[in-house]
Motif scaffolding. Structure first.
Motif, PDB file in Angstrom:
ATOM      1  N   ASP A  76       0.847  -1.174   0.000  1.00  0.00           N
ATOM      2  CA  ASP A  76       0.000   0.000   0.000  1.00  0.00           C
ATOM      3  C   ASP A  76       0.889   1.232   0.000  1.00  0.00           C
ATOM      4  O   ASP A  76       1.174   1.805   1.024  1.00  0.00           O
ATOM      5  CB  ASP A  76      -0.862  -0.044   1.272  1.00  0.00           C
ATOM      6  N   ASN A  77       1.372   1.591  -1.140  1.00  0.00           N
ATOM      7  CA  ASN A  77       2.270   2.737  -1.128  1.00  0.00           C
ATOM      8  C   ASN A  77       1.503   4.040  -1.316  1.00  0.00           C
ATOM      9  O   ASN A  77       0.300   4.062  -1.528  1.00  0.00           O
ATOM     10  CB  ASN A  77       3.380   2.562  -2.160  1.00  0.00           C
ATOM     11  N   CYS A  78       2.240   5.105  -1.262  1.00  0.00           N
ATOM     12  CA  CYS A  78       1.559   6.391  -1.183  1.00  0.00           C
ATOM     13  C   CYS A  78       0.839   6.774  -2.463  1.00  0.00           C
ATOM     14  O   CYS A  78      -0.065   7.588  -2.445  1.00  0.00           O
ATOM     15  CB  CYS A  78       2.537   7.474  -0.774  1.00  0.00           C
ATOM     16  N   LEU A  79       1.243   6.176  -3.553  1.00  0.00           N
ATOM     17  CA  LEU A  79       0.517   6.502  -4.777  1.00  0.00           C
ATOM     18  C   LEU A  79      -0.785   5.734  -4.854  1.00  0.00           C
ATOM     19  O   LEU A  79      -1.798   6.215  -5.320  1.00  0.00           O
ATOM     20  CB  LEU A  79       1.354   6.179  -6.001  1.00  0.00           C
ATOM     21  N   ARG A  80      -0.731   4.514  -4.411  1.00  0.00           N
ATOM     22  CA  ARG A  80      -1.919   3.693  -4.554  1.00  0.00           C
ATOM     23  C   ARG A  80      -3.051   4.205  -3.684  1.00  0.00           C
ATOM     24  O   ARG A  80      -4.199   4.180  -4.085  1.00  0.00           O
ATOM     25  CB  ARG A  80      -1.609   2.244  -4.198  1.00  0.00           C
ATOM     26  N   ASP A  81      -2.702   4.609  -2.503  1.00  0.00           N
ATOM     27  CA  ASP A  81      -3.814   5.069  -1.671  1.00  0.00           C
ATOM     28  C   ASP A  81      -3.966   6.587  -1.731  1.00  0.00           C
ATOM     29  O   ASP A  81      -4.784   7.144  -1.024  1.00  0.00           O
ATOM     30  CB  ASP A  81      -3.677   4.575  -0.229  1.00  0.00           C
ATOM     31  N   ASN A  82      -3.144   7.200  -2.540  1.00  0.00           N
ATOM     32  CA  ASN A  82      -3.354   8.617  -2.793  1.00  0.00           C
ATOM     33  C   ASN A  82      -3.243   9.438  -1.514  1.00  0.00           C
ATOM     34  O   ASN A  82      -3.904  10.433  -1.353  1.00  0.00           O
ATOM     35  CB  ASN A  82      -4.752   8.799  -3.398  1.00  0.00           C
ATOM     36  N   ARG A  83      -2.402   8.962  -0.646  1.00  0.00           N
ATOM     37  CA  ARG A  83      -2.513   9.553   0.680  1.00  0.00           C
ATOM     38  C   ARG A  83      -1.975  10.974   0.769  1.00  0.00           C
ATOM     39  O   ARG A  83      -2.345  11.717   1.645  1.00  0.00           O
ATOM     40  CB  ARG A  83      -1.859   8.660   1.727  1.00  0.00           C
ATOM     41  N   PHE A  84      -1.115  11.329  -0.156  1.00  0.00           N
ATOM     42  CA  PHE A  84      -0.530  12.654  -0.021  1.00  0.00           C
ATOM     43  C   PHE A  84      -1.163  13.687  -0.934  1.00  0.00           C
ATOM     44  O   PHE A  84      -0.770  14.823  -0.978  1.00  0.00           O
ATOM     45  CB  PHE A  84       0.956  12.608  -0.308  1.00  0.00           C
ATOM     46  N   CYS A  85      -2.099  13.241  -1.654  1.00  0.00           N
ATOM     47  CA  CYS A  85      -2.689  14.173  -2.590  1.00  0.00           C
ATOM     48  C   CYS A  85      -3.731  15.002  -1.880  1.00  0.00           C
ATOM     49  O   CYS A  85      -4.450  14.519  -1.017  1.00  0.00           O
ATOM     50  CB  CYS A  85      -3.321  13.410  -3.737  1.00  0.00           C
ATOM     51  N   GLY A  86      -3.773  16.258  -2.260  1.00  0.00           N
ATOM     52  CA  GLY A  86      -4.762  17.105  -1.626  1.00  0.00           C
ATOM     53  C   GLY A  86      -6.159  16.856  -2.158  1.00  0.00           C
ATOM     54  O   GLY A  86      -7.154  17.275  -1.580  1.00  0.00           O
ATOM     55  N   ILE A  87      -6.222  16.177  -3.256  1.00  0.00           N
ATOM     56  CA  ILE A  87      -7.515  15.989  -3.898  1.00  0.00           C
ATOM     57  C   ILE A  87      -7.929  14.544  -3.750  1.00  0.00           C
ATOM     58  O   ILE A  87      -7.144  13.638  -4.037  1.00  0.00           O
ATOM     59  CB  ILE A  87      -7.408  16.298  -5.400  1.00  0.00           C
ATOM     60  N   SER A  88      -9.122  14.322  -3.312  1.00  0.00           N
ATOM     61  CA  SER A  88      -9.573  12.941  -3.273  1.00  0.00           C
ATOM     62  C   SER A  88     -11.062  12.906  -3.573  1.00  0.00           C
ATOM     63  O   SER A  88     -11.778  13.895  -3.437  1.00  0.00           O
ATOM     64  CB  SER A  88      -9.283  12.326  -1.910  1.00  0.00           C
ATOM     65  N   ASN A  89     -11.482  11.771  -3.978  1.00  0.00           N
ATOM     66  CA  ASN A  89     -12.865  11.603  -4.335  1.00  0.00           C
ATOM     67  C   ASN A  89     -13.405  10.454  -3.510  1.00  0.00           C
ATOM     68  O   ASN A  89     -12.943   9.325  -3.618  1.00  0.00           O
ATOM     69  CB  ASN A  89     -12.953  11.282  -5.829  1.00  0.00           C
ATOM     70  N   SER A  90     -14.369  10.765  -2.706  1.00  0.00           N
ATOM     71  CA  SER A  90     -14.811   9.747  -1.759  1.00  0.00           C
ATOM     72  C   SER A  90     -15.484   8.577  -2.457  1.00  0.00           C
ATOM     73  O   SER A  90     -15.547   7.474  -1.931  1.00  0.00           O
ATOM     74  CB  SER A  90     -15.773  10.380  -0.753  1.00  0.00           C
ATOM     75  N   SER A  91     -15.962   8.800  -3.645  1.00  0.00           N
ATOM     76  CA  SER A  91     -16.637   7.679  -4.298  1.00  0.00           C
ATOM     77  C   SER A  91     -15.650   6.766  -5.013  1.00  0.00           C
ATOM     78  O   SER A  91     -16.020   5.749  -5.565  1.00  0.00           O
ATOM     79  CB  SER A  91     -17.680   8.209  -5.290  1.00  0.00           C
ATOM     80  N   VAL A  92     -14.429   7.152  -5.000  1.00  0.00           N
ATOM     81  CA  VAL A  92     -13.442   6.265  -5.606  1.00  0.00           C
ATOM     82  C   VAL A  92     -12.920   5.321  -4.540  1.00  0.00           C
ATOM     83  O   VAL A  92     -12.468   5.749  -3.492  1.00  0.00           O
ATOM     84  CB  VAL A  92     -12.262   7.071  -6.180  1.00  0.00           C
ATOM     85  N   GLN A  93     -13.005   4.067  -4.836  1.00  0.00           N
ATOM     86  CA  GLN A  93     -12.433   3.114  -3.896  1.00  0.00           C
ATOM     87  C   GLN A  93     -11.091   2.693  -4.442  1.00  0.00           C
ATOM     88  O   GLN A  93     -10.964   2.365  -5.622  1.00  0.00           O
ATOM     89  CB  GLN A  93     -13.316   1.883  -3.781  1.00  0.00           C
ATOM     90  N   ARG A  94     -10.155   2.658  -3.610  1.00  0.00           N
ATOM     91  CA  ARG A  94      -8.837   2.280  -4.081  1.00  0.00           C
ATOM     92  C   ARG A  94      -8.647   0.803  -3.822  1.00  0.00           C
ATOM     93  O   ARG A  94      -8.959   0.317  -2.748  1.00  0.00           O
ATOM     94  CB  ARG A  94      -7.779   3.072  -3.337  1.00  0.00           C
ATOM     95  N   ASN A  95      -8.144   0.142  -4.784  1.00  0.00           N
ATOM     96  CA  ASN A  95      -7.890  -1.257  -4.514  1.00  0.00           C
ATOM     97  C   ASN A  95      -6.425  -1.451  -4.348  1.00  0.00           C
ATOM     98  O   ASN A  95      -5.634  -1.302  -5.261  1.00  0.00           O
ATOM     99  CB  ASN A  95      -8.447  -2.149  -5.594  1.00  0.00           C
ATOM    100  N   VAL A  96      -6.100  -1.802  -3.182  1.00  0.00           N
ATOM    101  CA  VAL A  96      -4.702  -1.906  -2.871  1.00  0.00           C
ATOM    102  C   VAL A  96      -4.129  -3.187  -3.410  1.00  0.00           C
ATOM    103  O   VAL A  96      -3.008  -3.257  -3.858  1.00  0.00           O
ATOM    104  CB  VAL A  96      -4.542  -1.854  -1.359  1.00  0.00           C
TER     105      VAL A  96
END
Lengths: 528, 266
Positions: free
Chosen positions: A130-150
């Motif tokens: 689960d790296n930082c790109l996959r879970d988008n953890r550092f991005c200021g923008i996120s979309n709650s309806s997007v589910q990330r599949n790790v």
């Protein structure tokens, strides 16, 4: 972040910029040091303040332009032109440090080269990480309806798989991807693709897979076709160990270079994840392919752009599989019954061209053929033997990997197909070195340099196919047992990147043969 | 436009002598911070990294980052034409496919221009991460050169082991074996004659002496050499170039027999 941390980071940045002459962008910084992107920007800003005048700064301006038609604009400008550029914006615009470097590079691609490679590395990591790109953890923008599949596969591979599930037998349950993935994939794919270092092969991959998605329904046999690719099993184990270094990754793991984070072997865990929700998967299956394809095609453009920048010093032509392919895909979807014809055509081709193609001949549809031609045409121009081959092969395994198991979609085959086409490029020698990449039973990617002979290979492939047809179940058990674990292990993009790093090695390896004990520096240092 | 004026021209001559044996063709990368080179030997076992920082030049002008592919043997031939006390200026125009070496005698009464064709070299840059080494040995460079030379007459592989006691170089050949132990020794008159061993963990690695010997061609550049070792990492043999930068050689270790199979097939 504490003061000391900030200080030490700033020192790091300083050494990166002045000693290693690296372009340090906030994205890179954020991913390398696991800080949020805002934090990274702040750090860079601080750094710039400290080192005013000693280095070049690229700023990212964003805001509304003063033009008559209001348009929101994001622009990278150098420090000198900052004020000037700000004039063009209407009212206030945000000014953030994008990157710092010792000098403004001639080629703007250098600006994002580092982060690009880094992103690639991150995506190359086993899907379970689960790296930082996959879970988008550092991005200021996120979309709650997007589910990330790790644990996931990427859009490309998902499509075919799902299809299979839908169209085919019940055995699938173990490979069935989790349905939500699809949506996620598309979105992720978009994000991914840009930073990815998708050399043209990847691109073709996405197209290819689009196609394959279609074929999957048709032919089960193809599933096993991919297997001839793998090397003698005896070697597998060993290869496994090599794989890391072969791709240059293991070195990275020694050194935990920011751009190449160590990859934990968490493959098995994922596997279990994979098995979830078979039912849902089937439900969604039908709907998904289209979506996925759309995603793919959309990305093509992106890829095209980024591809060119991918390799440090080389420019390469990017295949543009334009939209026809997609159209074809659609057609295919409608009438999935073409296989027999194709196979004959294909086998004809096989005779002319050697290699694993034979293995695939099952259902390469007509469209595919045309595509192949197209590719051939382009191929001449672009031909870059080892790298290309490698990457293509990678692609195969890659896709193979994700969809593997019993029913393996036909993705691999298409790839292989292309692959063989490449080999068939006019003027190619009868025997040549080819990089083969596959996944061993421990989920690692194995790249091997093999001599590929024209006739022998074709024959072999033929026999293999025949055999396969007979002993499908048994073989399957054999070969797929290993792949099982791997299944969705890695993100699809990985191979592409790998190919970059390993690409050249093959041809030079020979020099080393003198002393088998002598290590290779390339197994320690990664190509940048 | 590139113009680098190096008062101590002999330095560049020495640098070339140091690396030309290992590498035939290489790209010199010039940026505003310095003049650098990174190249692997043809068998991809060793890597050389050179850095000459801009501050070390009397005049340093580099408008754009530029990468110049040169045949090092040819370059060395030209540099040999420079006297040891000459001032060397490297010049290249944007977009030009040649580089000019200008040698000025210290009295300014002789000025020579040598123009060399550049070549297109397709080399890739390797990322060399900073690493914590298990052991770092600093010793007189001439001592190290001597050891490598001596050992290579006995065997072709050197085992370098660092323990608390010091550093041991050993080899084994058809005619017998050799062991040379250098103890830590900081009580010397001149600091450059000291042998300093910093060890966090004992290390023992095998290397091909052939490469070590070619590294020692850099001995004239510096009176001390720093050898950094870590298990499972390439050794770094570094010669500092006073106030300017360094030449670093990286050499992949030889792999123990039983692990042979795991050797990466890159």
């Amino acid at each position: 972040m504490s003061q000391t941390e900030t200080l030490s980071l700033i020192q790091e940045i300083e050494s990166l910029v002045s000693d290693q002459l690296q372009v340090v962008s906030y994205k890179w910084l954020s991913r390398s040091y696991l800080i949020s992107s805002n934090e990274a920007k702040r750090l860079l800003h601080e750094f710039v303040e400290k080192h005013e005048g000693e280095l070049e700064v690229v700023y990212a301006l964003s805001g509304w332009l003063k033009s008559t038609i209001p348009s929101y604009h994001i622009r990278l400008v150098t420090g000198q032109k900052l004020a000037e550029a700000q004039q063009e914006f209407d009212g206030s615009c945000s000014v953030q440090v994008y990157s710092v470097q010792t000098s403004i590079p001639k080629d703007p691609a250098v600006l994002w080269n580092a982060e690009f490679i880094q992103a690639e590395e991150l995506f190359k990591q086993p899907a379970s990480v689960d790296n930082c790109l996959r879970d988008n953890r550092f991005c200021g923008i996120s979309n709650s309806s997007v589910q990330r599949n790790v644990d996931g596969q990427t859009a490309v591979s998902t499509t075919p798989q799902i299809k299979t599930v839908a169209g085919l037998a019940p055995t699938k349950s173990n490979i069935i991807p989790q349905p939500p993935k699809n949506t996620v994939h598309n979105s992720i794919a978009k994000v991914d693709l840009k930073p990815q270092n998708m050399v043209k092969d990847v691109k073709s991959e996405s197209n290819g897979t689009g196609n394959t998605g279609v074929h999957v329904n048709i032919n089960k046999p193809t599933a096993e076709k991919e297997k001839p690719l793998p090397l003698p099993t005896g070697k597998k184990k060993i290869q496994a160990d090599k794989s890391g270094s072969a791709t240059g990754n293991s070195l990275a793991s020694f050194w935990a270079r920011p751009s190449a984070k160590p990859k934990p072997c968490s493959v098995p865990a994922e596997n279990s994840n994979m098995i979830t929700n078979p039912a849902e998967a089937t439900e969604n299956a039908q709907a998904c392919p289209h979506e996925a394809e759309e995603g793919d095609s959309g990305d093509d453009d992106n890829q095209g752009v980024t591809l060119r920048r991918s390799s440090n010093r080389k420019r390469r032509v990017v295949f543009d599989f334009s939209d026809e392919d997609e159209d074809e895909v659609v057609v295919n979807l409608a009438s999935p019954d073409v296989p027999s014809k194709q196979s004959s055509q294909d086998s004809r081709q096989n005779d002319m061209e050697f290699s694993e193609k034979a293995t695939l001949n099952f259902d390469v549809p007509i469209e595919n053929k045309s595509m192949v031609k197209e590719e051939r045409a382009t191929e001449k121009k672009v031909f870059q033997p080892p790298r290309e081959d490698l990457s293509v092969i990678n692609k195969c395994t890659n896709t193979g990997k994700s969809s593997t198991d019993k029913l393996q979609s036909s993705t691999p085959e298409i790839c292989v197909n292309k692959d063989s086409v490449k080999k068939a490029t006019p003027g190619s020698p009868k025997r040549r070195k080819v990089m083969k990449t596959r996944i061993d039973e421990r989920g690692r990617e194995v790249t091997e340099v093999v001599w590929e002979g024209e006739e022998t290979e074709a024959k072999k492939a033929d026999t293999v196919t025949a055999k396969k047809a007979d002993t499908v179940p048994a073989k399957k058990a054999d070969n797929t047992a290993s792949t099982n674990a791997v299944n969705s292990a890695q993100a699809t993009k990985k191979p592409a990147a790998t190919s970059n790093t390993t690409g050249k090695g093959g041809s030079k390896k020979a020099a080393n043969s003198k002393d088998p004990k002598q290590g290779n520096i390339l197994s320690f240092f990664k190509r940048v | 436009m590139l113009e680098l004026r190096l008062v101590q021209g002999s330095l560049l001559k020495k640098v070339l002598e140091a690396i030309k044996e290992l590498v035939n063709d290489a790209n010199f990368d010039c940026s505003s911070t310095g003049f650098s080179l990174q190249a692997m030997d043809s068998s991809h076992v060793a890597l050389v990294a050179l850095l000459l920082r801009s501050e070390g030049f009397e005049h340093y002008r580099c408008d754009r980052n530029i990468s110049m592919g040169m045949n090092l043997n040819n370059m060395a031939k030209m540099l040999k034409c420079a006297g040891n006390d000459d001032i060397i200026t490297i010049k290249a125009d944007d977009g030009s496919d040649t580089v000019t070496f200008m040698f000025e005698s210290p009295t300014q009464d002789k000025i020579s221009d040598f123009e060399m064709k550049l070549m297109d070299i397709d080399s890739e840059h390797l990322g060399i991460p900073e690493a914590e080494y298990h052991a770092i040995v600093r010793m007189p460079s001439s001592e190290f050169a001597r050891i490598c030379k001596d050992l290579s007459s006995i065997g072709d592989t050197v085992v370098i082991s660092v323990t608390k006691e010091g550093v041991k170089f050993s080899t084994k050949g058809d005619i017998g074996t050799a062991n040379i132990v250098c103890r830590q020794n900081t009580t010397v008159d001149k600091p450059e004659e000291a042998t300093v061993v910093e060890m966090n963990e004992p290390v023992s690695l095998q290397f091909a002496l052939r490469y070590m010997n070619s590294f020692t061609k850099a001995t004239p550049l510096s009176s001390t050499v720093t050898i950094s070792l870590s298990n499972e990492l390439p050794v770094v043999v570094e010669y500092k170039i006073a106030e300017m930068g360094y030449v670093r050689f990286y050499l992949a270790p030889k792999i123990e027999e039983d692990e042979e199979e795991t050797k990466p097939q890159v």
